[in-house]
Design a protein around this motif. Structure first.
Motif, PDB file in Angstrom:
ATOM      1  N   SER A 173      40.327  35.293  42.139  1.00  0.00           N
ATOM      2  CA  SER A 173      41.434  36.045  41.556  1.00  0.00           C
ATOM      3  C   SER A 173      41.523  37.439  42.164  1.00  0.00           C
ATOM      4  CB  SER A 173      41.320  36.081  40.036  1.00  0.00           C
ATOM      5  OG  SER A 173      40.201  36.822  39.656  1.00  0.00           O
ATOM      6  N   GLN A 174      40.378  38.008  42.542  1.00  0.00           N
ATOM      7  CA  GLN A 174      40.429  39.306  43.226  1.00  0.00           C
ATOM      8  C   GLN A 174      41.164  39.184  44.554  1.00  0.00           C
ATOM      9  OE1 GLN A 174      36.744  41.508  43.539  1.00  0.00           O
ATOM     10  NE2 GLN A 174      36.042  40.705  41.576  1.00  0.00           N
ATOM     11  N   MET A 175      40.850  38.125  45.266  1.00  0.00           N
ATOM     12  CA  MET A 175      41.498  37.935  46.567  1.00  0.00           C
ATOM     13  C   MET A 175      42.991  37.672  46.373  1.00  0.00           C
ATOM     14  SD  MET A 175      40.779  37.944  49.834  1.00  0.00           S
ATOM     15  CE  MET A 175      41.662  37.496  51.335  1.00  0.00           C
ATOM     16  N   THR A 176      43.330  36.949  45.334  1.00  0.00           N
ATOM     17  CA  THR A 176      44.745  36.696  45.050  1.00  0.00           C
ATOM     18  C   THR A 176      45.492  38.012  44.834  1.00  0.00           C
ATOM     19  OG1 THR A 176      44.162  34.605  44.036  1.00  0.00           O
ATOM     20  CG2 THR A 176      46.342  35.471  43.514  1.00  0.00           C
ATOM     21  N   LEU A 177      44.844  38.941  44.156  1.00  0.00           N
ATOM     22  CA  LEU A 177      45.462  40.252  43.934  1.00  0.00           C
ATOM     23  C   LEU A 177      45.761  40.929  45.272  1.00  0.00           C
ATOM     24  CD1 LEU A 177      46.254  42.671  42.099  1.00  0.00           C
ATOM     25  CD2 LEU A 177      43.873  43.425  42.277  1.00  0.00           C
ATOM     26  N   LEU A 178      44.782  40.912  46.160  1.00  0.00           N
ATOM     27  CA  LEU A 178      44.973  41.552  47.468  1.00  0.00           C
ATOM     28  C   LEU A 178      46.088  40.862  48.252  1.00  0.00           C
ATOM     29  CD1 LEU A 178      41.359  42.351  48.728  1.00  0.00           C
ATOM     30  CD2 LEU A 178      42.832  43.639  47.186  1.00  0.00           C
ATOM     31  N   THR A 214      41.583  46.278  37.914  1.00  0.00           N
ATOM     32  CA  THR A 214      42.509  46.126  39.026  1.00  0.00           C
ATOM     33  C   THR A 214      42.348  47.252  40.042  1.00  0.00           C
ATOM     34  OG1 THR A 214      44.087  45.071  37.541  1.00  0.00           O
ATOM     35  CG2 THR A 214      44.953  45.886  39.629  1.00  0.00           C
ATOM     36  N   SER A 215      42.347  48.472  39.541  1.00  0.00           N
ATOM     37  CA  SER A 215      42.241  49.581  40.500  1.00  0.00           C
ATOM     38  C   SER A 215      40.885  49.584  41.189  1.00  0.00           C
ATOM     39  CB  SER A 215      42.526  50.921  39.829  1.00  0.00           C
ATOM     40  OG  SER A 215      41.735  51.069  38.676  1.00  0.00           O
ATOM     41  N   GLU A 216      39.877  49.129  40.450  1.00  0.00           N
ATOM     42  CA  GLU A 216      38.534  49.034  41.034  1.00  0.00           C
ATOM     43  C   GLU A 216      38.552  48.038  42.208  1.00  0.00           C
ATOM     44  OE1 GLU A 216      36.317  51.009  40.011  1.00  0.00           O
ATOM     45  OE2 GLU A 216      34.555  50.263  41.100  1.00  0.00           O
ATOM     46  N   THR A 217      39.138  46.885  41.979  1.00  0.00           N
ATOM     47  CA  THR A 217      39.205  45.866  43.026  1.00  0.00           C
ATOM     48  C   THR A 217      39.959  46.403  44.243  1.00  0.00           C
ATOM     49  OG1 THR A 217      39.223  44.108  41.377  1.00  0.00           O
ATOM     50  CG2 THR A 217      40.035  43.540  43.574  1.00  0.00           C
ATOM     51  N   ILE A 218      41.095  47.015  43.991  1.00  0.00           N
ATOM     52  CA  ILE A 218      41.891  47.522  45.106  1.00  0.00           C
ATOM     53  C   ILE A 218      41.123  48.593  45.854  1.00  0.00           C
ATOM     54  CG2 ILE A 218      44.046  48.671  45.748  1.00  0.00           C
ATOM     55  CD1 ILE A 218      45.254  47.451  43.162  1.00  0.00           C
TER      56      ILE A 218
END
Length: 887
Positions: free
Chosen positions: A729-734, A767-771
Motif C-alpha cells: 500500500s505504501q508503494m501504491t501511494l507513491l 502518509t507524509s511519513e511514507t512520502i
RNA sequence: AGGCACGUAGCUCAGGGGGAGAGCGCUACCCUGACACGGUAGAAGUCGUGAGUUCAAAUCUCACCGUGCCUACCA
C-alpha cells in the motif's frame, strides 16, 4: 559488465534450434521407469502419421508441454509419452494416391506388397509431424516414441480382440452399416458427417395387382426402390383401413411385395406410405427383422448397381437414380417430385456420400463397457475439466450403440480370426493357428478385414507402456495424470480409452481429462483446407518465434471457449518476449554474480514491493496451472513482468544500480534483481522454454538447464520472499502520486525534460511519513527538481493540483501555467469524481442497503464515499483558487 | 427437433452479485544511458433486447433476437 552477452533484440531461430538439440542430447525429457519422486504422466494424443502440424495440434501440444515442464520444475518424475497413429483409412488413401500417380493401384501390387509400400512411405514421411512437434518445443520422451502398428502395440490389439471375443463382447454379423464406396469400407456411426443438402422427394405409386390405385410412397433415393421388399403403413392410419389387397406391385421390377403394418411409420409424413428397403436403410432393416422380410441388396460395394437391380445392373448409383426416375415416369407411377432439404452422410475421410449397406461385419457390444465408464466419472475417478463436458460424455455414453470395428482395407491390424475351410469353424487367437480346433483341418484362412484405427488408439494409455506385459513403466505411470484433448475426439477416443482402460487395467486411464477448445480463424470459422483459411503454425513460428506463439496459445486457452486465432495477438506477445529479453539485458549489465541471500537491512521500498508482488505471482501462477487455467497464468505473468517488474521496479531501482544510493543499497538491489529475474525465468519457462533457457545461461550463478531448476515456492529460500501488504500500500501511494504528477505534465503539455517543483500537503502522519521517507522514488520517476512535504497549506502561487488518498499535490507552474487549461483539467477530474460519487451516494441514501447489506460492504462504501468526497473538495478548492487568480 | 455455449471498448477476448478490464488499434508528447518490438499520458463501452429475483445485476432466473457448435431424425 557483460552487457554484450545479449543482443539488442531477441532473435529466436538460432536459439530455438540450439537449445532443443541441447535438451535432447542431455536427455532432459527422459522419464525414470522407477523413481521416488512423484509421478506425472501424459500420453500424447497420437497425431496421424500422414498429418502435418495444424493449429489444433499446436494448441494441444503446447498445453501438454506447459504442464509437463511445470511439473518437472515442481520436482515430479514426468513422462510425456509420444507417438503416432497409423490412421488406417487416411494413410491408405495417401499411399494409394501416390501409387495412382505412378499409374498403379493396390490390387496390382497385392496386399503384401502394398503393406510394404505403406511402411516405406511411413519411413520416408512419417516423422514429419514429429519434427514439427519438436519445433514447438515439445518435451516428449522421444526415446519411447510409439506407433500403433508397432509389434508391441499390435500384440496388445490382438490380446484385447481375443479377450473381448471370448467374453462375448465381440461378435460378427450381418447388419446395416455405413459404407463408403470410395474407401471401400465400413464406417462407424461416428465416422459419418452429415451435411444439409437440397434434394428432391419423389412420390411413387406402387399399384395393386390389378394395376389400379395402390399406395403412394415418398423417397429421396428412388434407386433403392429396386430393392424394396415391402410397403409399410401405420396400423392406426385411417386412410388405409379399407384396403382390399395385402400386396402391391413393385414398379419396374414387377415384383409382388406385401403391405405390412408397423407403428414405426410416421402418419404425418408424406402419404403415410413407407417403402421398405432392408438392405439400404437402417430403419427398414429393423422393420424387416420384425416382419421377417427378405433383404435385396441392389447397390454393390463398388457403388454400382448389382445383378439384383434388373435392367439397371452395372449402372453407377447416381446414374441409376436418373434412369429409375425416367422409367417410373414412363410407367406413369411417378406422382410428383418436390424440392426437399435433408442431410446426407459423408465419409469423414474422403467426403464421399456414404450409403447404408447391409454387410457382414465385426462389432463390439459396448454397452457393458460404457456403463463402467460412466460410473468411473460419476464416482470422480476421472474428472472432466471443464465440467461442462461431463454431461455431453454421459449423454453419449448412455445412448451408445454397438461399434463396427472391421474395415475393408489393408492397412491396419488384421483381425486375428481364422476360418477353417473344412468345417467353417471360426478360430480367434493371438497367434496364427496351424490346425482347426474343431476338425483338425489344416486349411485355415485369416479374416481379411482390419480393425478400426480407434480400436488400437483406445488402448494407447497402456499399450504404449508395454501392456500386456506387467511392466515397471505401467506400475509407475498408469493411470496417467491427465489427458489433454479437443472435444472433437471426446467420443472417438476419450470415451473408448475409458472403456478399454477400465476393462483391461481395472483402473481408469487418466485421473483428469482437460478438454480444450477448437482453434478457429479470426471470423470464428473452422479452419479447413477447402475454405483456404488455414493458418500454418510453422509459418507463425517462422515469423514470430515459438515462444511468442506458445504464449499466445496459452493466453487464448480460456476454458469453454473457442479460440479465434489472430496473428495480431501473436505479434503482441512477440513484443512481450522481446521485453523480457531487454529487461534481462538490462539486468545483466549490472549483475556479475549470483545472490543466495537477500540483504534485508538495505532493502528499499521498491525492493520490498517487487518481492511481495513476486510472492503473489508465484502462488497465483501455480494455482492457475494446477487447475488448468492457462490463460490466467499467462496474463498474471504478463502483467507482472511488464507492468510491475519493468515499468515500476526496474525504473525505480536504476539510481541504486548506478551507485547513487551507496554500496549497501546497490548490493541489496542487485540481490533483489537477481532473485526476481531468476524466478521470472523459472515461472515463464513452461510457456516460453527457449528464451528463458537462453537468458538462464547468461544469468550468473546458474548451472545447467533451467529445466532442472526448482519452482520458486519449492525452494529452500522461499521464505525470503513474502507478501507484505503494508509495503504494497505504501508503494501504491507513491505510484498514485507519480501518476498524478505525470498526468499534469501530459495534460499541461509540459516538456518531459523540465524538472518540476512539487509541494505535498498532508495532515495524515503515516502518509507524509511514507512520502518523506521515499521521496527519492517520486523525485526520480516523476522527474522533479524538488519535493516539499508539509502539513500546512504551503504551496506555490501558480500550481496545478492532483489529489491522492491522504495528500494533495501541488505542481509549481510558475511562469508557465495556462490557467484556462488547468481549470479545464480540474473540471474534468471533478466531473469524474462527481459521477462516481453520485453512484455511491445513492447507495448510502438507501435505507434497505444500510440495513440488509453485509456490514463490511456498507463500511467499504462509506469509506469510499469519504475518500471521493475529500478528493473532490480538495480539487474544488483549487479550482476556485485558479478561477480567482484568472479573473 | 433436442441440447450446449456465446453476444462486454473500433477489432480479438478476459472477468462473473457490491468501484467496467487487457492486448491490438486510435490521439498527443517523448529516440530519458534494457527495449521505438519502447516510454508517458489520453479518448473510447446504456456489458445483445425486455422482464424478474435481490438492499444491490454486466454477473443469477426467464423470454426474445443474433451467432456458433453438438446429438438425433430425415420416407
Amino acid at each position: 559488465m557483460n552487457s554484450k552477452l545479449l543482443g539488442k533484440g531477441y532473435e529466436p531461430h538460432d536459439v530455438e534450434r540450439r537449445w532443443y538439440d541441447f535438451w535432447e542430447k542431455e536427455k532432459l525429457f527422459a522419464a525414470d521407469d522407477e523413481s521416488s519422486a512423484e509421478s506425472y504422466s501424459i500420453v500424447i494424443p497420437p497425431p496421424n502419421v500422414t498429418g502435418v502440424l495444424h493449429m489444433g495440434h499446436a494448441l494441444n501440444n503446447t498445453l501438454q508441454d506447459i504442464l509437463c515442464r511445470y511439473r518437472r520444475l515442481r520436482g515430479d518424475n514426468v513422462l510425456w509419452m509420444p507417438g503416432t497413429d497409423h490412421a488406417g483409412i487416411a494413410t491408405q488413401n495417401v499411399v494409394e494416391k501416390a501409387l495412382a500417380e505412378e499409374g498403379k493401384d493396390r490390387h496390382q501390387l497385392g496386399r503384401e506388397k502394398f503393406i510394404e509400400a505403406v511402411w516405406a512411405w511411413r519411413e520416408r514421411y512419417g516423422s514429419a509431424i514429429i519434427n514439427q512437434l519438436k519445433r514447438l518445443g515439445a518435451s516428449c520422451d522421444w526415446d519411447r516414441e510409439r506407433f500403433t502398428m508397432d509389434e508391441g502395440l499390435s500384440r496388445a490389439v490382438r490380446k484385447v480382440f481375443v479377450e473381448l471375443y471370448n467374453q462375448g463382447l465381440i461378435y460378427r454379423g450381418n447388419y446395416i452399416i455405413n459404407w463408403c464406396h470410395r474407401c471401400h469400407t465400413a464406417l462407424a456411426d461416428l465416422e459419418v458427417e452429415y451435411e444439409e443438402h437440397n434434394g428432391h422427394l419423389y412420390y411413387i405409386r406402387y399399384p395393386f395387382t390389378d394395376n389400379s390405385g395402390g399406395i403412394v410412397v415418398a423417397t429421396t433415393r428412388p434407386e433403392t426402390m429396386l430393392g424394396d421388399t415391402a410397403v409399410a403403413i401405420n396400423p392406426a392410419d385411417e386412410r388405409y383401413q379399407d384396403l382390399t389387397s395385402d400386396t402391391v406391385i413393385l414398379p419396374l421390377m414387377d415384383r409382388q411385395i406385401p403391405i405390412i403394418k408397423d407403428a414405426y411409420v410416421d402418419m404425418s409424413f408424406g402419404t403415410g406410405g413407407l417403402k421398405v428397403t432392408p438392405a439400404h436403410d437402417p430403419n427398414d432393416f429393423e422393420i424387416a427383422e420384425r416382419h421377417h422380410l427378405a433383404s435385396v441388396k441392389v447397390i454393390g460395394d463398388d457403388g454400382n448397381m448389382t445383378s439384383e437391380a434388373g435392367k439397371f445392373a452395372g449402372m453407377d448409383r447416381f446414374e441409376c437414380r436418373d434412369a429409375v426416375v425416367k422409367a417410373l415416369e414412363k410407367e406413369g407411377v411417378l406422382e410428383k417430385i418436390e424440392h426437399y432439404a435433408h442431410s446426407i452422410g459423408h465419409c469423414y475421410r474422403c467426403k464421399t456420400i456414404v450409403e447404408p449397406n447391409l454387410s457382414r461385419q465385426w462389432f463390439v457390444n459396448v454397452k457393458p463397457l460404457a456403463e463402467k465408464a460412466i460410473m468411473a466419472v460419476q464416482k470422480g475417478e476421472t474428472k472432466i475439466v471443464p465440467d461442462i463436458w461431463t454431461k455431453t460424455y454421459y449423454n453419449w455414453m448412455n445412448n451408445i450403440r454397438d461399434w463396427v470395428i472391421s474395415r475393408q482395407i489393408w492397412w491396419g491390424h488384421q483381425i486375428p480370426a481364422w476360418t477353417c475351410k473344412a468345417c467353417d469353424e471360426v478360430i480367434v487367437s493371438m497367434e496364427a493357428p496351424t490346425t482347426c480346433s474343431k476338425c483338425g483341418g489344416e486349411k485355415l484362412v485369416q479374416e481379411t478385414d482390419v480393425l478400426d484405427t480407434w480400436f488400437s488408439s483406445a488402448l494407447w494409455p497402456f499399450s504404449t507402456m508395454g501392456w500386456p506385459d506387467d511392466t515397471q513403466l505401467l506400475k509407475t505411470f498408469y493411470p496417467t495424470s491427465v489427458l489433454v484433448t479437443g472435444f472433437d475426439i471426446l467420443f472417438f477416443w476419450v470415451a473408448r480409452m475409458m472403456m478399454m482402460g477400465i476393462h483391461f487395467m481395472g483402473d481408469v486411464p487418466f485421473t483428469d481429462v482437460y478438454v480444450h477448445a477448437l482453434v478457429r480463424d479470426e471470423d470464428g470459422q473452422k479452419m479447413s483446407k477447402s475454405k483456404g483459411n488455414v493458418i500454418d503454425p510453422l509459418t507463425i513460428i517462422e515469423n514470430y518465434g515459438t515462444d511468442a506463439f506458445r504464449f499466445t496459445l496459452a493466453a487464448f486457452a480460456a476454458q469453454g471457449r473457442d479460440i479465434k486465432m489472430s496473428e495480431r495477438r501473436v505479434e503482441g506477445y512477440r513484443h512481450f518476449v522481446n521485453k523480457l529479453w531487454n529487461a534481462a539485458r538490462f539486468a545483466l549489465m549490472h549483475l556479475n554474480q549470483s545472490y543466495d541471500k537477500i540483504d534485508d537491512d538495505h532493502l528499499s521500498l521498491p525492493d520490498r514491493w517487487i518481492l511481495s508482488r513476486l510472492n503473489r505471482v508465484i502462488n497465483s501462477t501455480a494455482d492457475a496451472l494446477d487447475t488448468y487455467r492457462f490463460n490466467d497464468a499467462a496474463s498474471e505473468l504478463y502483467n507482472f513482468v511488464w507492468h510491475e517488474f519493468c515499468d515500476w521496479y526496474l525504473e525505480a531501482v536504476k539510481p541504486a544500480l548506478y551507485g547513487k544510493k551507496g554500496e549497501g543499497q546497490k548490493e541489496a538491489a542487485l540481490g533483489v534483481l537477481w532473485h526476481t529475474l531468476h524466478d521470472i525465468l523459472v515461472l515463464l519457462h513452461p510457456f516460453m522454454p527457449f528464451v528463458t533457457e537462453e537468458i538462464w545461461h547468461k544469468l550468473p550463478g546458474t548451472r545447467g538447464s533451467i529445466m532442472k531448476a526448482a519452482y520458486p515456492s519449492d525452494r529452500a529460500d522461499a521464505a525470503d520472499i513474502v507478501r507484505d501488504k503494508d509495503v504494497e500500500s505504501q508503494m501504491t501511494l507513491l505510484i498514485d502520486m507519480i501518476s498524478g504528477i505525470r498526468n499534469i505534465r501530459g495534460e499541461m503539455n509540459i516538456s518531459p525534460s523540465l524538472a518540476l517543483q512539487v509541494w505535498v500537503q498532508s495532515t495524515d502522519h503515516a502518509t507524509s511519513e511514507t512520502i518523506h521517507c521515499h521521496q527519492d522514488v517520486v523525485i526520480n520517476l516523476a522527474r522533479l527538481k524538488s519535493l516539499h512535504v508539509s502539513n500546512t497549506a504551503e504551496r506555490p502561487k501558480s500550481s496545478a493540483t492532483a489529489v491522492v488518498d491522504g495528500a494533495t499535490i501541488f505542481v509549481s507552474l510558475e511562469g508557465i501555467i495556462d490557467f484556462a487549461k488547468e481549470s479545464e483539467r480540474l473540471e474534468k477530474e471533478i466531473n469524474k469524481l462527481s459521477n462516481e460519487l453520485a453512484k455511491v451516494s445513492i447507495k448510502l441514501e438507501n435505507k434497505a442497503f444500510l440495513n440488509k447489506a453485509p456490514a463490511h460492504v456498507v463500511e467499504d462504501v462509506k469509506e469510499k464515499h469519504a475518500r471521493l468526497l475529500e478528493r473532490k473538495q480538495k480539487l474544488r478548492t483549487n479550482l476556485d483558487r485558479i478561477k480567482e487568480i484568472e479573473t
